[in-house]
Design a protein around this motif. Structure first.
Motif, PDB file in Angstrom:
ATOM      1  N   TYR A 527       0.717  -1.088   0.056  1.00  0.00           N
ATOM      2  CA  TYR A 527       0.032  -0.070  -0.088  1.00  0.00           C
ATOM      3  C   TYR A 527       0.957   1.269  -0.014  1.00  0.00           C
ATOM      4  O   TYR A 527       2.096   1.389   0.363  1.00  0.00           O
ATOM      5  N   GLN A 528       0.263   2.374  -0.325  1.00  0.00           N
ATOM      6  CA  GLN A 528       1.037   3.800  -0.357  1.00  0.00           C
ATOM      7  C   GLN A 528      -0.271   4.622  -0.102  1.00  0.00           C
ATOM      8  O   GLN A 528      -1.190   4.447  -0.447  1.00  0.00           O
ATOM      9  N   GLN A 529       0.335   5.637   0.721  1.00  0.00           N
ATOM     10  CA  GLN A 529      -0.426   6.842   0.972  1.00  0.00           C
ATOM     11  C   GLN A 529      -0.792   7.538  -0.354  1.00  0.00           C
ATOM     12  O   GLN A 529       0.005   7.847  -1.291  1.00  0.00           O
ATOM     13  N   SER A 532       1.784   9.914  -1.962  1.00  0.00           N
ATOM     14  CA  SER A 532       3.151   9.594  -1.649  1.00  0.00           C
ATOM     15  C   SER A 532       3.581   8.520  -2.684  1.00  0.00           C
ATOM     16  O   SER A 532       2.910   7.818  -3.192  1.00  0.00           O
ATOM     17  N   PHE A 582       3.602   3.569   8.695  1.00  0.00           N
ATOM     18  CA  PHE A 582       3.152   4.650   7.561  1.00  0.00           C
ATOM     19  C   PHE A 582       3.515   6.041   7.973  1.00  0.00           C
ATOM     20  O   PHE A 582       3.556   7.033   7.090  1.00  0.00           O
ATOM     21  N   LEU A 584       1.653   7.834  10.030  1.00  0.00           N
ATOM     22  CA  LEU A 584       0.448   8.415  10.224  1.00  0.00           C
ATOM     23  C   LEU A 584       0.226   9.216  11.691  1.00  0.00           C
ATOM     24  O   LEU A 584       0.393   8.483  12.563  1.00  0.00           O
ATOM     25  N   PRO A 587      -4.261   9.235  11.971  1.00  0.00           N
ATOM     26  CA  PRO A 587      -4.557   7.985  10.823  1.00  0.00           C
ATOM     27  C   PRO A 587      -6.107   8.096  10.244  1.00  0.00           C
ATOM     28  O   PRO A 587      -6.477   7.590   9.249  1.00  0.00           O
ATOM     29  N   ALA A 590      -6.980   9.093   6.680  1.00  0.00           N
ATOM     30  CA  ALA A 590      -5.950   8.760   5.831  1.00  0.00           C
ATOM     31  C   ALA A 590      -6.569   8.086   4.760  1.00  0.00           C
ATOM     32  O   ALA A 590      -7.391   7.130   4.596  1.00  0.00           O
ATOM     33  N   ARG A 591      -6.035   8.284   3.422  1.00  0.00           N
ATOM     34  CA  ARG A 591      -6.233   7.749   2.264  1.00  0.00           C
ATOM     35  C   ARG A 591      -5.148   6.727   1.717  1.00  0.00           C
ATOM     36  O   ARG A 591      -4.084   7.234   1.570  1.00  0.00           O
ATOM     37  N   LEU A 592      -5.304   5.546   1.299  1.00  0.00           N
ATOM     38  CA  LEU A 592      -4.415   4.671   0.785  1.00  0.00           C
ATOM     39  C   LEU A 592      -4.841   3.652  -0.645  1.00  0.00           C
ATOM     40  O   LEU A 592      -6.046   3.821  -0.686  1.00  0.00           O
ATOM     41  N   THR A 610     -10.027   4.151   2.629  1.00  0.00           N
ATOM     42  CA  THR A 610     -10.049   5.037   3.604  1.00  0.00           C
ATOM     43  C   THR A 610      -9.898   4.568   4.912  1.00  0.00           C
ATOM     44  O   THR A 610     -10.464   3.447   5.375  1.00  0.00           O
TER      45      THR A 610
END
Length: 819
Positions: A527-529, A532, A582, A584, A587, A590-592, A610
Motif C-alpha cells: 500500500y501507499q498513501q 506519496s 506509515f 501517520l 490515521p 487517511a487515504r491509501l 479510507t
C-alpha cells in the motif's frame, strides 16, 4: 583365566545383591535414555537422506525484505526456478511443487463415493527425474506430462481400487475450486513416500493441468522450487549469480506492480534475497513461512545429544561413587588376594571385568526399559521410532562395544583404586581413604548436581516461556472460538449460511474472513498513501464487520467495519504497527491505495481506501515473530465470500450447539464432510516444538535428579562407613541424633551449594541463548535459580538423611566392639 575372572565377578555381584541392583539399575537408566536419544537423533538426521541425488538437490527460498523488517518464505514466484535453469548451465533440472492440500481438503468422486485428501501436491513432469520415487505402475518419465494426469501412492491406490494394478488408467472427478468439474486419469502408482521426508503426498497432479501456472510470475510466492545441480557445481557460486536474475526478470514486474524503478524500490528498503537450502538439511535448518510440513530443529538435536551425554555421565559417576563406597569393605579382600600371590594387573582386570558384567547386564535391562518407554517417548517427541532399528548385526555389535566401553570408563578408577591397597596396611585395619580419592569423589558429586541444577533451571524456564506463549496477553480472546473449514465452497451462500448459524442457541458471534490468528493466510499486500510515492508492504486479511467482536479486538482510535456505513466496502482498519510504519500522525481519514491488482478496480484503476479505525496490536503470528503491520479489508467488497467462518460459542450445551452447526453445514453443503477446529488448539500447535522440549526437559530432569541421588546415596554410605567409630564415640559422649545428622549432612550440602553456584552462570547462558528464538520472551528472574538450587538441596538432604539417621540410631557399642 577369563573363566575364573568371570566366576569371581558373578560371585561378588551375587554376594552383594543390593549394591548390584542399584548399580545395574542406575547404569540401565542412563543407557536407556542415551539409546532413546540416539534413536531420536538418528531419525532426525535421516530426513531426505534416502534420496539418491540428494547431495546435489537444493531448494530455492526467499528472504523478502521490507523497510525495517524481513520475512523468509519457503515458496517463491513460480517463474524464478525456470529462469535460473535457463540462465545457468550448472542447473541440470528444475522442478516445482504446489501444495493443493494446505488450504483445505481435496475432494474427489469415484463413482457415487466422495473421498477427501489433505496431502495433495502438483508437480512438474520431471518430478521423478529429480526425486527418488519408484513407480510400481506406469512410466515415471511420462506419468506427469499430460494435463489432468495423476500419480497416487500405493496406500491411496489400494484404498480406492483394491490394488495398485487396478488403479492404473482409472479416472475420478473433482472440482477445480471455481465450481467446475474436472476429470483426472491415474497414470502412475508409486511406492509410499517415506515418512522421513520434508514433504509427503498421497496424490501428485501434473502442473500442466492448470493454466494459471503457465502465466509468468516473478513476484507472487506460490512454488516450492528445487534445483538439481551438476555434481561439480558450487551452490555458493550459483547463489552469487541470483541478483542477475532479479535485474533481468524481476525488476520489470516490480516496476509495473509498484509504479517505481528497481533502484527506487531497493532504496526504500525493499528487496528479494534468494538463497539455496541443501535438501538433506531442510528438515533441521528451515523454519520459514509456508513449510510443506512441520520441520525439526537442529538446536533440539544438539540439546538432546548434550542431555544424553549428561545422563550417561551421571550414571557413570553414580557407578564410581557406589564402587568407591565399598572400598573399605573390599580392601580386606584385596589384601588377602595379594597375600596369596595376586598381582595388581590381575586385580585390575578382575574389577574391570566386574564393571563390564554390570554394564552388559545394564544394557539388557536398558533394552527392556526402552521397550516400555518407547511408546511414551514417541508420543512426547511426535515420532514413530522402533526398537527393531537396533536389531541389525552391525548395530548389535556397536551396542556391545558401547556397553563394554561404558563398563571400562565407569570401572577404570575404582579398579585402580581397589587394586592399589597394600595388604600389610589393610589387614592390620589401618586402611584410610587418600586425599586425592576424597577430592575426586567430592568433585564427582559437584558435577552431578551441577548438571541436575542446569536441567532444573532449563525446565523451569522452558515451562515458564511456554505458559507465557500459551496463556499470555496476545491481544485477543481465543477461548470458545471454533473455525469451520472450506466455507469457500459456499460461494454466494456464505452470508445465508452465517445468518443460519447466528440463529442457533449457544452461538454468540459469527464472522467470516481469510484468516484467524495462528494461520498462514495473512498475505503480503503493498500500500501507499495517496500523494506519496513511498510504499509499504504489510500483512493483510479480508474480514467482515463481526471479526473484531468475535476476537474481542480493542480499538485504539476510530471504529471497526459496520453495516451502518455504506462506504465501508472501501474502508480499511490498521493496527498500531501499520500506523507507525506509515508515519501517520492522524490515521483516521487517511487515504491509501493498493499496488496489488486484486485490490484494484476491474479496469486496473487503484481504489482509494479510507482508514476508519486503528486496533491495538495483537499477536496474529506466533511469539517467535515481532508484530508486523496489518491492514484489514472489508470482505463486502468481495461479495462476502470467506475461506473460513468462525463462531464464538457458549460451552454450556456445546454438544447440542455443535450438532446444530453440523446440521446447518449439511443443509448447505450436503456432499462434503464437516470439519472444524478450535482456535486455542490452532494457536497451541504453533508451539509444538516448545511443548516437546518442555516435556523432555521435565522427564530428563527427574531422571538426572534420581541418578544423582543414587550417587549421593553411595557416597553417603561410604562416608558413614568411614566415620562409624567417630559417630559411636560422639554418641557415647552425649551427641544427639540431630547432632550426628547435622554433622554428616553439612559436608554434602556444601558440595551441593558449590554445584549450584557453578550451575547458575552456565544455565543462564544456556537458557538465554534458547530464549533468543523468541521475539517476545520472559525475563530470567533470580527466583528461578533459587528454586533450582533449593530443589537440589532438598533432594540431597533427603538422600543424605537416610544414611545419616541410620548411622545415628545405631547402637555405638556394636561399632566400637567391631573396632
Amino acid at each position: 583365566m577369563f573363566k575364573n575372572y568371570l566366576k569371581v565377578a558373578l560371585r561378588s555381584l551375587s554376594k552383594r545383591k543390593g549394591y548390584s541392583v542399584i548399580n545395574i539399575l542406575g547404569l540401565a537408566i542412563g543407557m536407556a535414555v542415551c539409546l532413546l536419544i540416539v534413536l531420536f537423533i538418528e531419525s532426525e538426521l535421516s530426513y531426505d537422506d534416502w534420496q539418491l541425488k540428494g547431495d546435489n538437490i537444493y531448494r530455492v527460498v526467499l528472504e523478502r525484505r521490507y523497510p525495517g523488517r524481513s520475512t523468509s518464505y519457503s515458496t517463491i514466484p513460480l517463474s524464478i526456478g525456470p529462469a535460473i535453469q535457463k540462465e545457468y548451465p550448472e542447473v541440470v533440472e528444475c522442478t516445482r511443487l504446489f501444495d493443493f492440500g494446505g488450504n483445505g481438503n481435496f475432494f474427489l468422486r469415484i463413482g457415487e463415493k466422495i473421498f477427501e485428501e489433505s496431502r495433495v501436491i502438483a508437480a512438474d513432469s520431471n518430478f521423478f527425474r529429480v526425486f527418488t520415487g519408484r513407480l510400481i505402475e506406469g512410466d515415471s518419465s511420462t506419468a506427469l506430462v499430460k494435463p489432468n494426469s495423476v500419480v497416487l501412492n500405493e496406500t491411496t491406490a489400494k484404498k480406492y481400487y483394491g490394488s495398485a494394478g487396478a488403479a492404473i488408467n482409472k479416472t475420478f472427478l473433482t472440482d477445480d475450486g471455481n465450481g467446475q468439474t474436472r476429470t483426472y486419469m491415474i497414470t502412475g502408482v508409486c511406492r509410499d513416500w517415506p515418512d522421513n521426508s520434508h514433504f509427503l503426498f498421497d496424490l501428485v497432479i501434473s502442473t500442466s493441468s492448470f493454466e494459471f501456472l503457465k502465466q509468468p510470475n516473478y513476484t507472487g510466492f506460490s512454488a516450492y522450487t528445487y534445483l538439481l545441480l551438476n555434481p561439480h557445481a558450487s551452490p555458493q557460486a550459483l547463489e552469487k549469480k541470483f541478483p542477475e536474475i532479479l535485474k533481468k526478470y524481476v525488476a520489470g514486474e516490480v516496476g509495473r506492480s509498484f509504479g517505481e524503478t528497481w533502484e527506487q524500490f531497493q532504496a526504500e528498503g525493499n528487496g528479494y534475497h534468494y538463497y539455496l537450502q541443501p535438501l538433506k538439511q531442510i528438515h533441521l535448518i528451515s523454519h520459514l513461512e509456508a513449510e510443506l510440513r512441520p520441520n525439526g530443529n537442529i538446536t533440539t538435536v544438539y540439546i538432546f545429544a548434550v542431555i544424553a551425554v549428561f545422563i550417561l555421565l551421571l550414571a557413570c559417576i553414580n557407578f564410581i561413587n557406589l564402587s568407591t563406597a565399598r572400598s573399605v569393605e573390599r580392601a580386606r579382600e584385596v589384601g588377602i588376594r595379594k597375600t596369596f600371590g595376586s598381582n595388581r594387573r590381575s586385580l585390575v582386570w578382575q574389577f574391570l571385568l566386574e564393571s563390564m558384567v554390570i554394564s552388559l547386564a545394564s544394557m539388557l535391562i536398558a533394552f527392556g526399559l526402552i521397550a516400555l518407554l518407547l511408546p511414551l517417548f514417541n508420543q512426547v517427541a511426535g515420532k514413530q521410532l522402533s526398537l527393531l532399528s537396533f536389531l541389525t548385526p552391525g548395530k548389535l555389535a556397536l551396542l556391545v562395544a558401547f556397553a563394554i566401553t561404558v563398563g571400562l570408563i565407569a570401572g577404570l578408577y575404582p579398579a585402580f583404586v581397589l587394586s592399589s591397597f597394600k595388604p600389610t596396611t589393610v589387614l592390620k585395619g589401618k586402611f584410610k581413604s587418600n586425599t586425592f580419592g576424597l577430592a575426586l569423589r567430592n568433585g564427582l558429586v559437584v558435577i552431578q548436581f551441577s548438571i541436575s541444577v542446569i536441567l532444573i533451571v532449563a525446565t523451569i524456564v522452558v515451562n515458564k516461556q511456554l505458559r507465557y506463549m500459551m496463556s499470555g496477553a496476545v491481544g485477543f480472546n481465543k477461548d470458545h472460538v471454533i473455525s469451520i473449514e472450506r466455507t469457500d465452497l459456499l460461494e454466494d451462500q456464505t452470508k445465508s449460511f452465517e445468518n443460519e448459524l447466528a440463529k442457533i442457541p449457544g452461538v454468540e458471534t459469527v464472522s467470516g474472513g481469510t484468516a484467524l490468528p495462528g494461520q498462514q493466510n495473512f498475505f503480503g499486500v503493498p500500500y501507499q498513501q495517496v500523494g506519496s510515492k513511498e510504499s509499504m508492504t504489510a500483512r493483510g486479511i479480508v474480514v467482515d464487520d463481526q471479526y473484531a467482536k468475535l476476537l474481542g479486538l480493542q480499538m485504539k482510535e476510530g471504529r471497526f467495519f459496520s453495516k451502518d456505513f455504506s462506504t465501508d466496502s472501501l474502508a480499511v482498519v490498521l493496527n498500531e504497527k501499520a500506523v507507525a510504519d506509515f508515519g501517520l500522525k492522524k490515521p483516521i481519514g487517511a487515504r491509501l491505495t493498493s499496488l496489488d491488482p486484486q485490490f484494484n478496480a476491474p479496469d486496473g484503476t487503484p481504489y482509494v481506501y479510507t482508514v476508519v479505525g486503528v486496533i491495538k496490536d495483537f499477536h496474529f503470528q506466533s511469539l517467535h515473530e515481532k508484530i508486523s503491520p496489518l491492514i484489514i479489508n472489508n470482505n463486502s467488497k468481495f461479495g462476502g465470500r470467506s475461506p473460513f467462518v468462525a463462531l464464538r460459542v457458549n460451552t454450556n450445551n456445546f454438544d447440542q450447539t455443535l450438532t446444530a452447526i453440523q446440521n446447518t453445514w449439511k443443509k448447505f453443503v450436503p456432499e462434503r464432510p464437516f470439519h472444524y477446529s478450535f482456535l486455542d488448539q490452532t494457536l497451541a500447535a504453533q508451539y509444538d516444538a516448545e511443548q516437546t522440549t518442555q516435556k523432555v526437559f521435565t522427564i530428563f530432569s527427574v531422571l538426572a535428579i534420581f541418578i544423582a541421588s543414587m550417587g549421593l546415596l553411595g557416597l553417603a554410605a561410604y562416608t558413614t562407613q568411614l566415620r562409624n567409630r567417630e559417630i559411636s564415640i560422639r554418641k557415647v559422649l552425649g551427641a544427639s541424633v540431630g547432632n550426628i545428622v547435622t554433622m554428616l549432612s553439612t559436608d554434602f550440602l556444601k558440595l551441593v551449594l558449590i554445584a549450584a553456584l557453578i550451575a547458575f552462570p552456565v544455565s543462564w547462558l544456556f537458557v538465554n541463548k534458547w530464549l533468543e528464538n523468541f521475539a517476545y520472551r520472559i525475563n530470567i528472574s533470580a527466583w528461578i535459580f533459587l528454586i533450582a538450587g533449593l530443589a537440589a538441596v532438598v533432594v540431597a538432604l533427603l538422600t543424605i538423611s537416610f544414611q545419616a539417621i541410620k548411622a545415628a540410631v545405631t547402637n555405638p557399642v556394636t561399632n566400637l566392639r567391631a573396632e
